[in-house]
Design an enzyme around this catalytic site. Sequence first.
Site, PDB file in Angstrom:
ATOM      1  N   LYS A  36       0.859  -1.176   0.013  1.00  0.00           N
ATOM      2  CA  LYS A  36       0.021  -0.070  -0.097  1.00  0.00           C
ATOM      3  C   LYS A  36       0.949   1.294  -0.024  1.00  0.00           C
ATOM      4  O   LYS A  36       0.420   2.133  -0.313  1.00  0.00           O
ATOM      5  CB  LYS A  36      -1.042  -0.138   1.223  1.00  0.00           C
ATOM      6  CG  LYS A  36      -0.200   0.088   2.618  1.00  0.00           C
ATOM      7  CD  LYS A  36      -1.393   0.275   3.685  1.00  0.00           C
ATOM      8  CE  LYS A  36      -0.579   0.415   4.959  1.00  0.00           C
ATOM      9  NZ  LYS A  36      -1.084  -0.379   6.053  1.00  0.00           N
ATOM     10  N   ARG A 131      -7.183   1.755  16.263  1.00  0.00           N
ATOM     11  CA  ARG A 131      -7.708   1.712  14.796  1.00  0.00           C
ATOM     12  C   ARG A 131      -8.792   0.562  14.620  1.00  0.00           C
ATOM     13  O   ARG A 131      -9.651   0.677  15.510  1.00  0.00           O
ATOM     14  CB  ARG A 131      -6.633   1.484  13.942  1.00  0.00           C
ATOM     15  CG  ARG A 131      -6.916   2.231  12.532  1.00  0.00           C
ATOM     16  CD  ARG A 131      -5.717   2.445  11.466  1.00  0.00           C
ATOM     17  NE  ARG A 131      -5.291   1.258  11.127  1.00  0.00           N
ATOM     18  CZ  ARG A 131      -4.524   0.718  10.189  1.00  0.00           C
ATOM     19  NH1 ARG A 131      -3.570   1.862   9.844  1.00  0.00           N
ATOM     20  NH2 ARG A 131      -4.451  -0.335   9.589  1.00  0.00           N
TER      21      ARG A 131
HETATM   22  C1  LIG Z   1      -0.282  -1.156   6.814  1.00  0.00           C
HETATM   23  C2  LIG Z   1      -0.723  -2.243   7.320  1.00  0.00           C
HETATM   24  C3  LIG Z   1       0.451  -3.332   7.703  1.00  0.00           C
HETATM   25  C4  LIG Z   1       1.778  -3.002   7.260  1.00  0.00           C
HETATM   26  O1  LIG Z   1       2.517  -2.260   7.987  1.00  0.00           O
HETATM   27  P1  LIG Z   1       3.882  -1.841   7.823  1.00  0.00           P
HETATM   28  O2  LIG Z   1       4.143  -0.955   9.101  1.00  0.00           O
HETATM   29  O3  LIG Z   1       4.248  -1.058   6.668  1.00  0.00           O
HETATM   30  O4  LIG Z   1       4.677  -3.163   8.029  1.00  0.00           O
HETATM   31  C5  LIG Z   1      -0.283  -4.261   8.104  1.00  0.00           C
HETATM   32  N1  LIG Z   1      -1.420  -4.747   8.368  1.00  0.00           N
HETATM   33  C6  LIG Z   1      -2.397  -3.558   8.329  1.00  0.00           C
HETATM   34  C7  LIG Z   1      -3.714  -4.181   8.634  1.00  0.00           C
HETATM   35  C8  LIG Z   1      -2.010  -2.466   7.678  1.00  0.00           C
HETATM   36  O5  LIG Z   1      -3.085  -1.530   7.479  1.00  0.00           O
END
Ligand SMILES: *Cc1c(COP(=O)(O)O)cnc(C)c1O
Length: 363
Positions: A36, A131
């Site tokens: 993402k 969250r």
């Molecule tokens: C963005 C995201 C991740 C990845 O997080 P990083 O800190 O980039 O490794 C993992 N799980 C969810 C639900 C996310 O939204």
Amino acid sequence: METPYLTIDLDKIEHNTRAIVDLCNKHGIAVTGVTKGVCGHPGIAEAMLRGGVTSIGDSRLKNIQRLRNAGIDTTFMLLRVPPLSTVGTVVESVDLSLNSELAVLEGLSAAAVLAGKIHDVILMVDFGDLREGIWPDDVIAFVREAIRLDGIRIQGIGTNLACFGGVVPSEANMGQFVALANELEQRFTITLEWISGINSSGLELIASGRMPWRINHARIGEAILLGCETIQRKPWPGTVQNAFVLYAEVLELKKKPSLPVGERSEDAFGELTGFEDRGKILRALINVGREDIDINGITPIDSRIDILGGSSGYLVLDVTAMEDNIAVGDELSFTLNYSALLTAMTSEYVTKHTLKNSANSVE
Ligand SMILES: *Cc1c(COP(=O)(O)O)cnc(C)c1O
């Protein structure tokens, strides 16, 4: 090449992926590579897969569709909880989604039955980061309803920390998470294949040997892309931090005072910027600004460059220390943090330049 541009070194991304995957695998943890932060860039997803991730996760359907359309053949995981309005597309385009609302699960169930499919889900539990996720006290009641839904298979439970509340993954919260998994399995006689505990913030817990063994899945983005963990943003051992480099061009180079001249009001962004009197300085304007990137998230690779600030189209630099080594037309380079990477990737004004098989790619 047209400036500004961002170089993407796929070998370095593959190298970083392998370092993280090796660590996780040693502790029985499978890794989903998260794209993402790079808008579902197909070349980057492929590099992650070469590096050993078992699936790709993204928070946006559009990014997953982009990856699928590019012909990437893997399991796709939707990381952001799906919108109720889009359940049909979710069932169609992704293999597994993370969920926290019963109404959405009901929608996914109906869509899956209609499509003659089984849609896999991971139920998200909130262990205090505030969250997404079901509050732990409410999980039993939630699962009691969710397991009745046709077309839905509960593949596991997940939790996400260090994203909103900055809560650090610990032996304590991971232990509670595992206990919850065990309780669900016993109470409902189900098997949870995935206990998806962490993102890039959990690497330290794994490396120090304190991660409870039942945790068997990680969703990793930043550590692979930028080579750092995300609690203190320390470089992660065995990874490189420059898989992405931003280049911008010097448009104007002039000696000017370091303090504005005349009566002052707010700047173009409604802020009153502080200025430090450094006497006359050599200033460079380069062609990248707030319309392209988070200007607070980039670091000049040449330490003689000091970023003074920026507007939508310009970044203003103090390059006094470079005096005779800089000219109009020069390209200056910068490393990026996650926020700057995200904005550079989404900006249509920043050209993306993919480097492949660079001979001395990993220094
Ligand atoms: C963005 C995201 C991740 C990845 O997080 P990083 O800190 O980039 O490794 C993992 N799980 C969810 C639900 C996310 O939204």
